[in-house]
Design an enzyme around this catalytic site. Structure first.
Site, PDB file in Angstrom:
ATOM      1  N   ASP A   3      46.084  44.657  47.074  1.00 39.97           N
ATOM      2  CA  ASP A   3      46.521  43.521  47.890  1.00 39.97           C
ATOM      3  C   ASP A   3      47.129  42.458  46.980  1.00 39.97           C
ATOM      4  O   ASP A   3      46.822  42.398  45.781  1.00 39.97           O
ATOM      5  CB  ASP A   3      45.319  42.958  48.645  1.00 39.97           C
ATOM      6  CG  ASP A   3      45.650  41.713  49.438  1.00 39.97           C
ATOM      7  OD1 ASP A   3      46.684  41.717  50.137  1.00 39.97           O
ATOM      8  OD2 ASP A   3      44.892  40.733  49.358  1.00 39.97           O
ATOM      9  N   ASP A  60      47.985  38.598  48.066  1.00 39.74           N
ATOM     10  CA  ASP A  60      47.535  37.216  48.227  1.00 39.74           C
ATOM     11  C   ASP A  60      46.015  37.114  48.145  1.00 39.74           C
ATOM     12  O   ASP A  60      45.283  37.758  48.891  1.00 39.74           O
ATOM     13  CB  ASP A  60      48.023  36.656  49.564  1.00 39.74           C
ATOM     14  CG  ASP A  60      49.541  36.569  49.606  1.00 39.74           C
ATOM     15  OD1 ASP A  60      50.132  36.192  48.590  1.00 39.74           O
ATOM     16  OD2 ASP A  60      50.138  36.895  50.653  1.00 39.74           O
ATOM     17  N   ASP A  70      40.840  40.938  49.521  1.00 44.41           N
ATOM     18  CA  ASP A  70      40.003  39.748  49.668  1.00 44.41           C
ATOM     19  C   ASP A  70      39.822  39.338  51.122  1.00 44.41           C
ATOM     20  O   ASP A  70      38.880  38.607  51.444  1.00 44.41           O
ATOM     21  CB  ASP A  70      40.579  38.567  48.870  1.00 44.41           C
ATOM     22  CG  ASP A  70      41.796  37.957  49.552  1.00 44.41           C
ATOM     23  OD1 ASP A  70      42.746  38.719  49.847  1.00 44.41           O
ATOM     24  OD2 ASP A  70      41.808  36.738  49.790  1.00 44.41           O
TER      25      ASP A  70
END
Length: 205
Positions: free
Chosen positions: A14, A16, A149
């Protein structure tokens, strides 16, 4: 000769909040958007940033996000999280296939800016990758192990039975699972999985 991708160990990454310091980068833009002092915006945020009150402004978060991307080049200007580019370069050199999986195309008609800023950012910071996937449903993209996240996507990976590293921040601190507090932790975890995978291939031959 066609490359045999099935013999690759794939690390689904991922962007961001994992590679790019999204919350630190968007915070001063939120202060500008809201017309408030930066110090009034807490760093302890949850998904959607309700602590900052953006959801209560006209247009809500979507209008703010559009401003950040199209007027302030958000995805091009974010700083990398400490140790991320260096770790991904080492993992790539070790033989791991880096597959970037990000959900950045959730605002209509602004896909060109989002994709071009993303590519520029990856190149600028020397982040190696073989695949760049812009996906809402990240479980549709295969990998041996993922890092994420976002609580939503972490739970989706877990429910699908996929192995996912939770990259710790204030939005996911209550989730249970395999965790990394830093990119040093990430490197250790991924190499452990990669070495186990490599050994299993040797045994099967």
């Amino acid at each position: 000769m066609e490359e045999n991708y099935q013999q690759d160990f794939i690390f689904g990454v991922d962007l961001d909040g994992v590679c790019a310091d999204f919350y630190d980068g968007i915070r001063p833009l939120a202060a500008e958007w809201l017309g408030v002092d930066l110090e009034t915006l807490t760093k302890e945020v949850s998904y959607g940033l309700p602590e900052w009150g953006i959801d209560k402004t006209p247009g809500g978060y979507l209008d703010f996000h559009k401003f950040a991307v199209t007027q302030r080049d958000l995805f091009k200007e974010l700083k990398p999280i400490n140790g991320c580019p260096q770790t991904l370069r080492r993992l790539s050199k070790a033989g791991i296939r880096i597959r970037i999986i990000t959900h950045r195309l959730y605002i209509r008609y602004f896909h060109k800016q989002a994709t071009s800023q993303t590519i520029d950012w990856l190149d600028k910071h020397g982040i190696p990758y073989w695949d760049l996937c812009f996906m809402q449903h990240k479980t549709h993209v295969g990998a041996n192990i993922y890092i994420e996240d976002s609580e939503k996507h972490i739970l989706e990976y877990q429910e699908a039975g996929s192995e996912v590293i939770i990259f710790t921040n204030s939005t996911n601190k209550d989730l249970i699972g395999l965790r990394a507090e830093s990119w040093s932790d990430v490197e250790t975890l991924v190499l452990e999985k990669y070495n186990a995978w490599s050994n299993s291939l040797k045994i099967s031959k």
